[in-house]
Scaffold this motif. Structure first.
Motif, PDB file in Angstrom:
ATOM      1  N   GLN A   1      46.411 -18.845  77.185  1.00 36.14           N
ATOM      2  CA  GLN A   1      45.359 -18.031  77.798  1.00 36.14           C
ATOM      3  C   GLN A   1      44.656 -17.215  76.708  1.00 36.14           C
ATOM      4  O   GLN A   1      45.326 -16.566  75.885  1.00 36.14           O
ATOM      5  CB  GLN A   1      45.983 -17.094  78.848  1.00 36.14           C
ATOM      6  CG  GLN A   1      44.994 -16.232  79.590  1.00 36.14           C
ATOM      7  CD  GLN A   1      44.116 -17.039  80.540  1.00 36.14           C
ATOM      8  OE1 GLN A   1      44.559 -18.048  81.103  1.00 36.14           O
ATOM      9  NE2 GLN A   1      42.875 -16.630  80.700  1.00 36.14           N
ATOM     10  N   GLN A   2      43.314 -17.277  76.724  1.00 36.43           N
ATOM     11  CA  GLN A   2      42.555 -16.663  75.634  1.00 36.43           C
ATOM     12  C   GLN A   2      42.990 -15.219  75.360  1.00 36.43           C
ATOM     13  O   GLN A   2      43.118 -14.426  76.301  1.00 36.43           O
ATOM     14  CB  GLN A   2      41.058 -16.697  75.968  1.00 36.43           C
ATOM     15  CG  GLN A   2      40.213 -16.476  74.747  1.00 36.43           C
ATOM     16  CD  GLN A   2      38.728 -16.473  75.092  1.00 36.43           C
ATOM     17  OE1 GLN A   2      38.342 -16.738  76.223  1.00 36.43           O
ATOM     18  NE2 GLN A   2      37.908 -16.160  74.117  1.00 36.43           N
ATOM     19  N   ASP A   3      43.217 -14.894  74.153  1.00 38.93           N
ATOM     20  CA  ASP A   3      43.577 -13.553  73.638  1.00 38.93           C
ATOM     21  C   ASP A   3      44.995 -13.091  73.992  1.00 38.93           C
ATOM     22  O   ASP A   3      45.583 -12.304  73.270  1.00 38.93           O
ATOM     23  CB  ASP A   3      42.581 -12.459  74.091  1.00 38.93           C
ATOM     24  CG  ASP A   3      41.183 -12.747  73.597  1.00 38.93           C
ATOM     25  OD1 ASP A   3      41.070 -13.328  72.496  1.00 38.93           O
ATOM     26  OD2 ASP A   3      40.218 -12.420  74.300  1.00 38.93           O
ATOM     27  N   ILE A   4      45.543 -13.510  75.123  1.00 35.75           N
ATOM     28  CA  ILE A   4      46.848 -12.953  75.510  1.00 35.75           C
ATOM     29  C   ILE A   4      47.964 -13.995  75.538  1.00 35.75           C
ATOM     30  O   ILE A   4      49.129 -13.648  75.686  1.00 35.75           O
ATOM     31  CB  ILE A   4      46.781 -12.224  76.881  1.00 35.75           C
ATOM     32  CG1 ILE A   4      46.213 -13.167  77.956  1.00 35.75           C
ATOM     33  CG2 ILE A   4      45.963 -10.944  76.795  1.00 35.75           C
ATOM     34  CD1 ILE A   4      46.344 -12.608  79.358  1.00 35.75           C
ATOM     35  N   GLY A   5      47.623 -15.281  75.390  1.00 35.57           N
ATOM     36  CA  GLY A   5      48.669 -16.305  75.382  1.00 35.57           C
ATOM     37  C   GLY A   5      49.536 -16.167  74.133  1.00 35.57           C
ATOM     38  O   GLY A   5      49.084 -15.611  73.119  1.00 35.57           O
ATOM     39  N   PHE A   6      50.754 -16.676  74.214  1.00 31.76           N
ATOM     40  CA  PHE A   6      51.686 -16.554  73.079  1.00 31.76           C
ATOM     41  C   PHE A   6      51.037 -17.055  71.792  1.00 31.76           C
ATOM     42  O   PHE A   6      51.165 -16.431  70.741  1.00 31.76           O
ATOM     43  CB  PHE A   6      52.961 -17.359  73.404  1.00 31.76           C
ATOM     44  CG  PHE A   6      53.999 -17.320  72.335  1.00 31.76           C
ATOM     45  CD1 PHE A   6      54.832 -16.218  72.193  1.00 31.76           C
ATOM     46  CD2 PHE A   6      54.166 -18.391  71.461  1.00 31.76           C
ATOM     47  CE1 PHE A   6      55.802 -16.181  71.197  1.00 31.76           C
ATOM     48  CE2 PHE A   6      55.139 -18.361  70.470  1.00 31.76           C
ATOM     49  CZ  PHE A   6      55.955 -17.249  70.339  1.00 31.76           C
ATOM     50  N   TYR A   7      50.318 -18.195  71.859  1.00 29.93           N
ATOM     51  CA  TYR A   7      49.714 -18.747  70.644  1.00 29.93           C
ATOM     52  C   TYR A   7      48.284 -18.273  70.418  1.00 29.93           C
ATOM     53  O   TYR A   7      47.764 -18.374  69.324  1.00 29.93           O
ATOM     54  CB  TYR A   7      49.735 -20.280  70.681  1.00 29.93           C
ATOM     55  CG  TYR A   7      51.100 -20.842  70.375  1.00 29.93           C
ATOM     56  CD1 TYR A   7      51.731 -20.578  69.162  1.00 29.93           C
ATOM     57  CD2 TYR A   7      51.780 -21.625  71.299  1.00 29.93           C
ATOM     58  CE1 TYR A   7      52.984 -21.072  68.878  1.00 29.93           C
ATOM     59  CE2 TYR A   7      53.037 -22.129  71.026  1.00 29.93           C
ATOM     60  CZ  TYR A   7      53.635 -21.855  69.808  1.00 29.93           C
ATOM     61  OH  TYR A   7      54.880 -22.335  69.535  1.00 29.93           O
ATOM     62  N   SER A   8      47.601 -17.785  71.471  1.00 33.47           N
ATOM     63  CA  SER A   8      46.189 -17.412  71.257  1.00 33.47           C
ATOM     64  C   SER A   8      46.022 -15.946  70.892  1.00 33.47           C
ATOM     65  O   SER A   8      44.903 -15.502  70.660  1.00 33.47           O
ATOM     66  CB  SER A   8      45.327 -17.773  72.474  1.00 33.47           C
ATOM     67  OG  SER A   8      46.083 -17.998  73.597  1.00 33.47           O
TER      68      SER A   8
END
Ligand SMILES: C[S@@+](CC[C@H](N)C(=O)[O-])C[C@H]1O[C@@H](n2cnc3c(N)ncnc32)[C@H](O)[C@@H]1O
Length: 345
Positions: free
Chosen positions: A7-14
């Motif tokens: 998820q944009q900005d808040i995902g583990f990788y994003s």
């Protein structure tokens, strides 16, 4: 899994936070040091030799994180096969702008020496008519999985819902799409048996095959052939949550703050690849594959530096990455003279 990781900005990788290496949440073969890149550079040199050093050779990496593996490969090629540098183009497939920026920073020493292209997704990679070497390390295990569970005489799919202030599992009868996969892999209908199925692999490999006319696809990841992955003894599946070098007990807690990952079904890659015209080498565990690739270095009369040996041990020792991680090479339209030493006996 997709939302938690990407998820944009808040995902583990994003989120742009450091995830790999000692400062992050887990170690990967890349984070152990430059030896993996050095060994892949030897494989790239073998590929180039079999193609009689083509005027243009494309390298492509997806999921490059901070760009360390690409840097290690280029640095090693610059030393051991400098004649190849002028023919190289590097493509990095990176949806996260923050990571693309970090990759640009890592690859600074090569920005003026070779052409480096960034693409937000695989679909944006142009069709490559020149020979291409596509590689990834621990990419596919982070593609989302669907979870299945057998109970009360039928297969169910596990979904996630919110009750009060907690995320909990909720099971519903498996869809025909999942039942087809369950049948394909002969997943045993044992009461309580839980497993994962990763549907995005087939469209990913199909798209990759459309992009590459001639070349090789190297997949480095943890996983198993289907018969072992779905063996009756592995009844709890392989989904794990990782945070700060520890596996968390509940994959549903702290969404976006812990990694979610499940083993790769290597048979799926091999079978799908065969249908697309790829020839497979392996999968072989790192302990054999990387040791074979390293043979010329190991047999050299010069003693190897202690730092090199320690890094190599991390990659091939059965207590580290040696047994858990496998290497699979899938080639297309390569001359018969190409004999990858990583897979030669
Ligand atoms: C476990 S990390 C591995 C990072 C690095 N390759 C290494 O071995 O240290 C997985 C990486 O794959 C990336 N990734 C996952 N899905 C991706 C996709 N569809 N396209 C590009 N990168 C992706 C993630 O953002 C993350 O950087």
């Amino acid at each position: 899994m997709e939302i938690c990781l990407y998820q944009q900005d808040i995902g583990f990788y994003s989120s742009g936070k450091t995830r790999t290496g000692t400062q992050g949440d887990f170690l990967t073969p890349v984070s152990t040091g430059p030896v993996l890149g050095q060994l892949l550079s030897l494989q790239i040199t073998e590929l180039a030799q079999s193609l009689r050093n083509p005027t243009s050779l494309h390298l492509a990496e997806q999921g490059a994180d901070q760009g360390h593996l690409a840097l290690d490969i280029l640095s090693s090629l610059a030393q051991s096969a400098p004649h190849l540098l002028s023919s190289l183009h590097l493509h990095l497939i990176e949806p996260s702008p923050v990571l693309a920026q970090q990759q640009k920073h890592s690859l600074q020493p090569f920005l003026s020496k070779i052409t480096i292209h960034w693409h937000p997704d695989l679909a944006s990679l142009p069709s490559l008519s020149h020979p291409t070497y596509f590689y990834s390390c621990e990419l596919l295990d982070s593609f989302p999985v669907r979870m299945i569970r057998f109970f009360t005489g039928q297969w169910h799919e596990r979904f996630v819902t919110r009750i009060s202030d907690r995320w909990v599992w909720i099971d519903q009868p498996a869809s025909p799409e999942l039942l087809t996969e369950i049948h394909r892999w002969s997943i045993p209908p044992i009461e309580g048996f839980t497993a994962e199925i990763r549907l995005p692999i087939s469209p990913w490999l199909t798209l990759l095959s459309e992009k590459i006319e001639q070349g090789a696809v190297l997949t480095l990841d943890y996983g198993l052939p289907a018969a072992d992955l779905y063996h009756p003894s592995r009844s709890a599946g392989t989904l794990v949550a990782l945070r700060k070098h520890t596996s968390a007990s509940d994959p549903l807690s702290c969404p976006g703050e812990q990694d979610l990952t499940a083993h790769l079904n290597f048979s799926q890659l091999v079978e799908d690849g065969l249908k697309l015209g790829f020839q497979s080498y392996g999968p072989h565990p790192f302990m054999t594959a990387l040791t074979r690739q390293a043979a010329p270095l190991l047999h050299d009369s010069q003693p190897l530096p202690e730092k090199w040996t320690r890094n190599f041990q991390h990659l091939v020792h059965p207590n580290f990455f040696g047994q858990t991680h496998l290497a699979l090479l899938q080639t297309k339209n390569l001359p018969a003279s190409f004999r990858p030493s990583m897979f030669s006996t």
